[in-house]
Design a protein around this motif. Structure first.
Motif, mmCIF file in Angstrom:
data_model
loop_
_atom_site.group_PDB
_atom_site.id
_atom_site.type_symbol
_atom_site.label_atom_id
_atom_site.label_comp_id
_atom_site.label_asym_id
_atom_site.label_seq_id
_atom_site.Cartn_x
_atom_site.Cartn_y
_atom_site.Cartn_z
ATOM 1 N N UNK A 78 40.706 47.030 38.314
ATOM 2 C CA UNK A 78 41.035 46.151 37.202
ATOM 3 C C UNK A 78 39.811 46.016 36.313
ATOM 4 N N UNK A 79 40.055 46.036 35.029
ATOM 5 C CA UNK A 79 38.989 45.771 34.068
ATOM 6 C C UNK A 79 39.385 44.544 33.249
ATOM 7 N N UNK A 80 38.484 43.541 33.256
ATOM 8 C CA UNK A 80 38.685 42.325 32.477
ATOM 9 C C UNK A 80 37.806 42.418 31.241
ATOM 10 N N UNK A 81 38.442 42.357 30.064
ATOM 11 C CA UNK A 81 37.733 42.490 28.797
ATOM 12 C C UNK A 81 37.863 41.175 28.047
ATOM 13 N N UNK A 82 36.704 40.616 27.647
ATOM 14 C CA UNK A 82 36.688 39.331 26.964
ATOM 15 C C UNK A 82 36.075 39.466 25.589
ATOM 16 N N UNK A 83 36.686 38.765 24.636
ATOM 17 C CA UNK A 83 36.119 38.630 23.302
ATOM 18 C C UNK A 83 36.180 37.158 22.919
ATOM 19 N N UNK A 84 35.656 36.829 21.762
ATOM 20 C CA UNK A 84 35.687 35.431 21.338
ATOM 21 C C UNK A 84 37.110 34.952 21.105
ATOM 22 N N UNK A 85 37.950 35.835 20.588
ATOM 23 C CA UNK A 85 39.311 35.435 20.226
ATOM 24 C C UNK A 85 40.275 35.502 21.405
ATOM 25 N N UNK A 86 40.096 36.472 22.304
ATOM 26 C CA UNK A 86 41.055 36.653 23.374
ATOM 27 C C UNK A 86 40.405 37.403 24.531
ATOM 28 N N UNK A 87 41.150 37.512 25.611
ATOM 29 C CA UNK A 87 40.728 38.327 26.751
ATOM 30 C C UNK A 87 41.969 38.975 27.333
ATOM 31 N N UNK A 88 41.787 40.069 28.073
ATOM 32 C CA UNK A 88 42.909 40.754 28.674
ATOM 33 C C UNK A 88 42.433 41.530 29.888
ATOM 34 N N UNK A 89 43.373 41.818 30.806
ATOM 35 C CA UNK A 89 43.060 42.662 31.941
ATOM 36 C C UNK A 89 43.878 43.939 31.824
ATOM 37 N N UNK A 90 43.233 45.040 32.162
ATOM 38 C CA UNK A 90 43.870 46.354 32.156
ATOM 39 C C UNK A 90 43.754 46.894 33.573
ATOM 40 N N UNK A 91 44.883 47.289 34.156
ATOM 41 C CA UNK A 91 44.886 47.719 35.553
ATOM 42 C C UNK A 91 45.377 49.155 35.665
ATOM 43 N N UNK A 92 45.080 49.717 36.816
ATOM 44 C CA UNK A 92 45.689 50.976 37.201
ATOM 45 C C UNK A 92 47.009 50.672 37.887
ATOM 46 N N UNK A 93 47.447 51.493 38.831
ATOM 47 C CA UNK A 93 48.698 51.212 39.557
ATOM 48 C C UNK A 93 48.653 49.825 40.186
ATOM 49 N N UNK A 94 49.734 49.081 40.022
ATOM 50 C CA UNK A 94 49.776 47.695 40.467
ATOM 51 C C UNK A 94 51.057 47.456 41.256
ATOM 52 N N UNK A 95 50.956 46.691 42.347
ATOM 53 C CA UNK A 95 52.074 46.454 43.255
ATOM 54 C C UNK A 95 52.265 44.956 43.443
ATOM 55 N N UNK A 96 53.526 44.548 43.581
ATOM 56 C CA UNK A 96 53.840 43.139 43.755
ATOM 57 C C UNK A 96 53.986 42.798 45.234
ATOM 58 N N UNK A 97 53.385 41.669 45.647
ATOM 59 C CA UNK A 97 53.493 41.134 47.001
ATOM 60 C C UNK A 97 54.169 39.771 46.923
ATOM 61 N N UNK A 98 55.125 39.524 47.796
ATOM 62 C CA UNK A 98 55.783 38.220 47.898
ATOM 63 C C UNK A 98 55.586 37.703 49.309
ATOM 64 N N UNK A 99 54.997 36.493 49.406
ATOM 65 C CA UNK A 99 54.669 35.894 50.713
ATOM 66 C C UNK A 99 53.883 36.886 51.575
#
Length: 861
Positions: A197-218
């Motif tokens: 994951x890469x977290x990119x921050x600027x003064x106006x906004x921020x965002x995360x850009x990920x590679x393959x991502x999987x959902x976990x429940x409980x």
């Protein structure tokens, strides 16, 4: 001796003058091979630059300095402040050689971190197990870092900070679980895991850009994968793809609903384009535009354009219909311009749109039951000094049952503000003359009633009617004998139109023919009335100790006289005669079927009466602080009628009785009306329509209506229980709304509502058989648990003995998720809708599941 001293002084002066002369002489250049002085004139001692850009402040319960190794060790409640960063930890070490600050959280006896390192920078707080920061490169490495962004939190196994704008994370989990964010629970009920994951921050906004991502429940991995994800964290709007819902409908197959793209346009506009795709060939395109300018205006534009395909091509049940819907709403802020306002409410649909809905929301909100659609655009102009208001309107009305459309384009109304005809001599208006008020205005209308396929064609323009009406209303009142109010009024109507009616009977075709003539003509009518009104009060008191203390009756009787001439007289020229199929001479108005209406026929000299009643009762009440409570028996009970002295027959009008009241602390509302025919209705043999005779006194019910509404709720029946005071034991995580008694039984607030409505209508008129409408409606909700809620509504037709529109809904608050199920089991359209999605706004459109089933009209469910 004196000569010797003078001589010495003179020699010294000569030497000084000679030396000064030599000093002013220009020195000769040195030869190229001359040897320079080996001693450098430049200082060879250089001061070493500071390794820190600012003062580094430290404090701790235990501090130790290792001078040979240039190390500082801080133990217990350690804190370091450097520039805009503050580090709080159980242990901190500072290495001056490596320009490195290392911090570690508090450990238990087994070496497990039980209290994190808290790093605060630029108002942002980060929690980590271990943290290293290089004061020279400004880079940092953290282990098990907890970073809160917008509505969610990121937990990363390893985080590297390259600068204040870029963070790289390895094996990171992102969740919006509110319980986990607020640390009410140590484990999130769901999270999305990405190994990069890469977290990119600027003064106006921020965002995360990920590679393959999987959902976990409980903590359980699911097969829900995404090849990548981009999550923007910003209060500002951001463009992006809209994830669709998917499911199956019986009539159109499998579908993807709501796939599209969102694009903000400047500061005041945004655009959303959605598409619905079905496997059997149906499709729907839904562009949506929203706009807003603060303190000026706001509005939105939406459209549905699609094709509904049902059945299999080549078979009898195959149908293909193109449908559209265009909706535009616009409202102007009242502060923008008080003298000029513009508003619009436009909703235009194709005649088959609601019979072929590709959007099931029109079924759940009952839009498919609409038989008429209205659109209006209004422009209003007011003036600062001129006492007038000009309103321009364009309106369009569709009737799906008849296929006809009404178009008013344009319609202009000029209203003159009410004014007094005479000035007051004393400043306080008294008498009839000083109280005379005048209201007047003009109304210009272009109107046509035509088929939809004729709109803006020659056929429509041929049917277009233009009318101009002016009304002048004068009124005054005064007090007579202290207790009576005497009123006088007069109305003058002037009208102009471009079309009139010519009616005749065609014996060849055996039909009555109406011809529309294009000519400019008009009419003028007037009427006057006088009325006298007063108010009477009556009180009946009961004996002391009685449950009922008193009954108060307020009566408002009034009598009025209205006069208007017979405008069907040949002298006015507003009415003509024709011979009908039976040869009888029949009058008709030449303005009939016109836009300006027709003058009234027959002279009117009617004496009218109205008796208004209000009945209340005072009863003793222990619950009321005054000890007395008012109960309304009748909020209003009115009886009205009239007698026309100028009528040749049937001078008495139909008598009307209207009543309204409320009971049970104003919870049960009852509205009723009754129409009584004073003359006997005579029916000929084999005829279902009767004739009014001159036999007065044979009262019969011509119409009756009663409406009841009773909202019930759990709050009505008893006081609300304070479970916190009643039970000492309370549930923990996720069970905070539960309270437990000594036997460990759970108790919670089980709120419910139930709105009961009933309607009965009886109408007969001159018909032999009456029409009856009777229905009962229920609409309510029940909270089964703090997280389960049931809603529903139904209507039962007691005449046809059938259930009408019925809807049942279930909703479940699943912590971070919301689950909704809606079902319409009866009626023309039968549909169910299932939805599950994340509650957080940032993921509400990205992570959801929606399934729907829809059947064709009148098909078995």
């Amino acid at each position: 001796m004196a000569k010797t001293v003078l001589k010495n002084i003179l020699q010294i002066l000569i030497i000084l003058i000679f030396n000064n002369f030599l000093a002013q002489k220009t020195p000769e250049k040195l030869p190229k091979n001359a040897v320079n002085d080996t001693i450098s004139k430049k200082d060879t001692i250089v001061v070493k630059k500071e390794t820190l850009d600012d003062v580094l402040r430290t404090k701790a319960d235990d501090q130790r300095r290792d001078i040979p190794k240039k190390m500082t060790f801080l133990n217990k409640n350690a804190q370091v402040k450097y520039q805009d960063m503050q580090i709080d930890a159980d242990y901190i070490s500072i290495d001056d050689n490596k320009n490195l600050i290392y911090a570690r959280g508090k450990q238990d006896s087994l070496g497990k971190i039980i209290e994190p390192v808290i790093t605060t920078q630029a108002g942002k707080k980060y929690e980590t197990n271990e943290f290293s920061y290089n004061t020279k490169t400004k880079q940092a490495i953290a282990f098990n870092a907890r970073t809160e962004e917008s509505e969610g939190v990121i937990i990363a196994q390893k985080t590297k900070k390259y600068n204040d704008s870029v963070f790289a994370m390895r094996k990171a989990d992102y969740t919006t679980d509110d319980y986990f964010i607020k640390k009410k629970d140590t484990a999130a009920d769901y999270f999305m895991r990405a190994y990069n994951i890469k977290l990119i921050k600027t003064k106006a906004k921020s965002q995360i850009v990920t590679g393959p991502i999987q959902m976990f429940i409980e903590q359980v991995p699911t097969p829900l994968y995404l090849p990548f994800a981009i999550l923007p964290f910003s209060d500002k709007r951001a463009a992006g793809i809209l994830i669709p819902s998917f499911g199956e409908r019986e009539d159109v197959g499998f579908f993807l609903n709501g796939i599209g793209y969102y694009q903000p346009i400047g500061e005041h506009f945004d655009l959303k384009v959605l598409a619905d795709i079905y496997t059997k060939g149906s499709w729907n395109l839904r562009p949506q535009v929203n706009y807003q300018k603060k303190y000026r205006y706001s509005g939105n534009f939406t459209a549905d354009i699609g094709t509904m395909v049902r059945g299999i091509k080549g078979l009898d049940d195959y149908t293909k219909n193109s449908t559209y819907r265009i909706n535009w709403t616009h409202s102007q802020d009242s502060k923008a311009n008080p003298f000029l306002t513009f508003s619009a409410s436009v909703d235009i649909v194709s005649t088959k749109f609601y019979n072929n809905p590709l959007n099931n929301n029109y079924i759940f909100n009952q839009n498919v039951l609409n038989t008429q659609q209205n659109s209006t655009v209004t422009l209003t102009k007011r003036f600062l000094k001129l006492p007038a208001t000009i309103t321009g309107t364009a309106s369009y009305s569709q009737n799906f049952a008849t296929g006809l459309a009404d178009l008013r384009l344009p319609q202009m109304n000029v209203a003159i503000n009410q004014f007094y005809l005479f000035k007051s001599r004393t400043g306080i208006r008294q008498g009839l003359l000083e109280n005379i008020t005048v209201n007047t205005g003009f109304n210009l209308t272009n109107f046509v009633n035509t088929q939809e396929n004729e709109l803006f064609k020659k056929e429509m323009w041929d049917k277009m009617q233009t009318g101009l009406k002016n009304n002048i209303a004068l009124a005054t009142n005064t007090t007579v004998a202290k207790y009576f109010t005497f009123s006088l009024s007069a109305n003058i109507d002037n009208a102009l139109t471009t079309k009139t009616l010519n009616r005749y009977y065609d014996p060849v075709k055996n039909v009555t023919v109406d011809e529309i003539n294009k000519n400019f003509t008009g009419y003028s009518t007037f009427s006057t009335s006088a009325s006298l009104q007063t108010t009477l009060f009556g009180m009946m008191k009961f004996k002391k100790g009685s449950a009922v203390e008193a009954v108060r009756h307020m009566m408002t009787p009034s009598v009025s006289f209205t006069y208007s001439p017979d405008f069907s007289s040949p002298n006015f020229g507003y009415y003509k005669n024709y011979y009908n199929a039976t040869g009888a001479l029949t009058p008709y108005s030449i303005f009939e079927k016109g836009i300006i209406g027709s003058p009234s026929s027959g002279m009117q000299g009617a004496l009218g009466f109205n008796i208004g009643n209000n009945i209340e009762m005072k009863v003793k009440s222990k619950s009321d602080s005054t000890g007395v409570k008012k109960i309304k028996i009748f909020e209003s009970l009115n009886l009205s009628g009239s007698y026309n002295f100028a009528a040749n027959d049937h001078p008495w009008s139909v008598f009307s009785i209207n009543g309204q009241s409320s009971f049970f602390n104003n919870k049960l509302t009852v509205n009723t009306s009754l129409a009584l025919e004073p003359y006997k209705i005579d029916f000929s043999s084999g005829q279902d329509t009767g004739v009014r005779t001159e036999q007065f006194g044979h009262f019969s019910v011509q119409g009756f209506n009663v409406q009841l509404s009773y909202p019930l709720s759990s709050e009505i029946f008893g006081e609300k229980t304070d479970y916190a005071k009643k039970y000492s034991s309370k549930g923990e995580v996720r069970n905070e709304n539960y309270y437990f008694d000594d036997d460990h039984y759970a108790h919670f607030d089980q709120a419910w509502t139930l709105n009961i409505s009933a309607n009965y209508a009886y109408s007969k008129g001159l018909s032999r058989f009456a029409n009856k409408i009777a229905s009962i409606g229920l609409d309510g909700s029940l909270k089964l648990t703090p997280f389960w809620n049931i809603t529903g509504s139904t209507h039962y037709d007691m005449v046809t003995k059938e259930l009408a529109y019925t809807r049942i809904g279930f909703s479940r608050d699943q912590r971070s998720f919301t689950i909704n199920f809606n079902w319409v089991p009866f009626g023309q359209y039968k549909v169910y809708d299932f939805f599950i999605g994340i509650k957080a706004n940032i993921l509400s459109d990205a992570l959801k599941y929606k399934d729907r089933s829809f059947t064709q009209p009148n098909a078995p469910f």
